[in-house]
Motif scaffolding. Sequence first.
Motif, PDB file in Angstrom:
ATOM      1  N   THR A   1       2.236 -21.539 -41.497  1.00 28.81           N
ATOM      2  CA  THR A   1       3.232 -21.822 -40.473  1.00 28.81           C
ATOM      3  C   THR A   1       3.660 -20.504 -39.842  1.00 28.81           C
ATOM      4  O   THR A   1       3.772 -19.488 -40.537  1.00 28.81           O
ATOM      5  N   ASP A   2       3.887 -20.510 -38.550  1.00 24.58           N
ATOM      6  CA  ASP A   2       4.359 -19.310 -37.862  1.00 24.58           C
ATOM      7  C   ASP A   2       5.643 -18.820 -38.530  1.00 24.58           C
ATOM      8  O   ASP A   2       6.539 -19.617 -38.847  1.00 24.58           O
ATOM      9  N   PRO A   3       5.780 -17.531 -38.803  1.00 28.64           N
ATOM     10  CA  PRO A   3       6.952 -17.009 -39.524  1.00 28.64           C
ATOM     11  C   PRO A   3       8.281 -17.425 -38.909  1.00 28.64           C
ATOM     12  O   PRO A   3       9.207 -17.807 -39.631  1.00 28.64           O
ATOM     13  N   ALA A   4       8.401 -17.387 -37.586  1.00 28.10           N
ATOM     14  CA  ALA A   4       9.663 -17.763 -36.939  1.00 28.10           C
ATOM     15  C   ALA A   4       9.956 -19.241 -37.163  1.00 28.10           C
ATOM     16  O   ALA A   4      11.102 -19.627 -37.475  1.00 28.10           O
ATOM     17  N   GLU A   5       8.919 -20.080 -37.038  1.00 26.15           N
ATOM     18  CA  GLU A   5       9.107 -21.502 -37.278  1.00 26.15           C
ATOM     19  C   GLU A   5       9.417 -21.772 -38.745  1.00 26.15           C
ATOM     20  O   GLU A   5      10.179 -22.681 -39.078  1.00 26.15           O
ATOM     21  N   LEU A   6       8.795 -20.974 -39.645  1.00 24.69           N
ATOM     22  CA  LEU A   6       9.040 -21.147 -41.077  1.00 24.69           C
ATOM     23  C   LEU A   6      10.501 -20.875 -41.407  1.00 24.69           C
ATOM     24  O   LEU A   6      11.135 -21.624 -42.171  1.00 24.69           O
ATOM     25  N   VAL A   7      11.059 -19.807 -40.830  1.00 23.31           N
ATOM     26  CA  VAL A   7      12.475 -19.478 -41.074  1.00 23.31           C
ATOM     27  C   VAL A   7      13.373 -20.595 -40.561  1.00 23.31           C
ATOM     28  O   VAL A   7      14.342 -20.999 -41.229  1.00 23.31           O
TER      29      VAL A   7
ATOM     30  N   MET B   1       4.521 -12.228 -48.367  1.00 26.83           N
ATOM     31  CA  MET B   1       4.880 -12.585 -47.004  1.00 26.83           C
ATOM     32  C   MET B   1       6.268 -13.240 -46.953  1.00 26.83           C
ATOM     33  O   MET B   1       7.107 -12.867 -46.125  1.00 26.83           O
ATOM     34  N   LEU B   2       6.482 -14.189 -47.844  1.00 23.61           N
ATOM     35  CA  LEU B   2       7.788 -14.872 -47.874  1.00 23.61           C
ATOM     36  C   LEU B   2       8.910 -13.909 -48.256  1.00 23.61           C
ATOM     37  O   LEU B   2      10.021 -13.984 -47.695  1.00 23.61           O
ATOM     38  N   ARG B   3       8.614 -12.987 -49.194  1.00 27.87           N
ATOM     39  CA  ARG B   3       9.657 -12.045 -49.607  1.00 27.87           C
ATOM     40  C   ARG B   3      10.091 -11.163 -48.447  1.00 27.87           C
ATOM     41  O   ARG B   3      11.286 -10.975 -48.187  1.00 27.87           O
ATOM     42  N   HIS B   4       9.118 -10.613 -47.713  1.00 30.37           N
ATOM     43  CA  HIS B   4       9.463  -9.756 -46.565  1.00 30.37           C
ATOM     44  C   HIS B   4      10.184 -10.544 -45.490  1.00 30.37           C
ATOM     45  O   HIS B   4      11.143 -10.041 -44.872  1.00 30.37           O
ATOM     46  N   LEU B   5       9.728 -11.784 -45.270  1.00 27.62           N
ATOM     47  CA  LEU B   5      10.344 -12.615 -44.232  1.00 27.62           C
ATOM     48  C   LEU B   5      11.807 -12.929 -44.553  1.00 27.62           C
ATOM     49  O   LEU B   5      12.688 -12.792 -43.699  1.00 27.62           O
TER      50      LEU B   5
END
Length: 523
Positions: A103-109, A15-19
């Motif tokens: 954590t929501d992906p957008a918030e994580l970024v 998940m983190l790699r794709h994000l």
Amino acid sequence: MKFLIVDDNPDDRRMLRHLLSAHGHDVLEACNGHQGLQLVSANSPDLIISDVLMPVMDGFQFLHDLRKISSVPFIFYSAVYDGTRDMQLANSLGADGYIIKPTDPAELVKEIARISGKASTMKDCGLGDAEYLKKYNQVVVNKLEEQVRELEISLAERQRMAGELAAREQEFRSLAENAPDNIVRYDLKGRKLYVNPALERTLGIPAAELIGKDPGESDPNGTLADYHAALQKVIATGVGAEMLLVFADATGSVVHHEIRFVPERDQNGTITGVLGIGRDITERKAAEQALLNEQKRLAEMALELSMAEERERRRIAATLHDCIGQDLALSRIKLGMLARASLTDTERDILGNSQEILDRVISNVRNLTHLICPPILETAGLEAALKWLGRQMEADYGLRVKFTSGLDEKAVGVEVHHELYHAVRELLINVVKHAQTGSARLIAGSERDCVTIRVEDDGVGFDRGVVAQRHDSESGGFGLFNIDRRVSHFGGSVVVDSAPYAGTRVTIQMPLTSATETGTALQ
């Protein structure tokens, strides 16, 4: 930027790699802190995102050792270590941020960008090995205590559920082992998991020899193929089913069992097995067969009685015609001879009155003879008798009958002649009594394999559901119910087509072979 992701969960790493790749960053991956240190030395990443709880080397140890060789920005990303003491240890080791999963992906970024933007160029952990070990041990001990408490709660819940399950299982076994019905429990491969004592007695096989057997092993000859097919269908669809099973029990006697298959499910609704319940209905089947036999015997007696009535009717008609009718005719002749003798006026009046009375008696006897069994039926056949009946209905009741015929007289037995005649007469009388019309149609014909006679009218009609159970005692015992009963004795059928204010059509069909054979046998 070049990111290093250190996490033992491949899904989280993916998940983190794709994000991060979607935002144009290069990504390296490691599954524990030891691999992470190796990748740091070989690739010099710009930012490290690490889990805390990992095998070989966890996140805290990884950060502790990392800060001895590099000041690369470091972010913890964990769902296990999320308390205040955990975050304090992370900060004291030189972590630049602490993000709690999920954590929501957008918030994580956004959070990664914020933390990496304010990260210092050089971090000194500020902790000696002794102090680090002290704080690290406190965090680990606290976490272990939390895990122990959670495990104790989980264990207590499991024990409670196991107790409930054991109580239910005991309740099931208590009911099953004392039930008169046969009970068997199957797994999803159709193997027996449990059989109750009733089934052991029925099959004459101990439970130990049945448990664990699949359908092929328990039925090598395939005699229970339908049973096993129904079981497999319930396993495949999860939908219960019922069937009738006939087999030989331990004594060799044929028994009838009513089988019901019930799917068993777990708390998530997933089917886990099938419960089979069999009830012995052999006695009920025997009683049903005895009832059918009795009904058949009564039907045969009713037929014989009907034929006896018909023979008696014909005998009475013959007596009226041949004996009483002849004697009355002879008496009239004698009175006529007396009229030529010398009589006084008074004697002639008495003689005239006597002749009038005798003429009425002769007429009544003739009408009664025709009513019981018209001679035309014996001498000219069914077609002529039906045509005569139509004229009599108009003369006696004012009902105009249009008669159409194509009968094959040779194909119909004598007894059937009489039965069809009386049925048609009763149907025409019903038109007079109930249809509220002055006309009717009578159609008679012979087809390839049956005789068909139909009586139609355009009257008020009736509700077929009501008349199906009606017995018209006023019509001499020949209501629609009785007509159907007597015709069925000859293998025929009666079909009634009617509706309120839509007229009525009654069709009688009699098989030619059955009619001829029956008539011949009963003459």
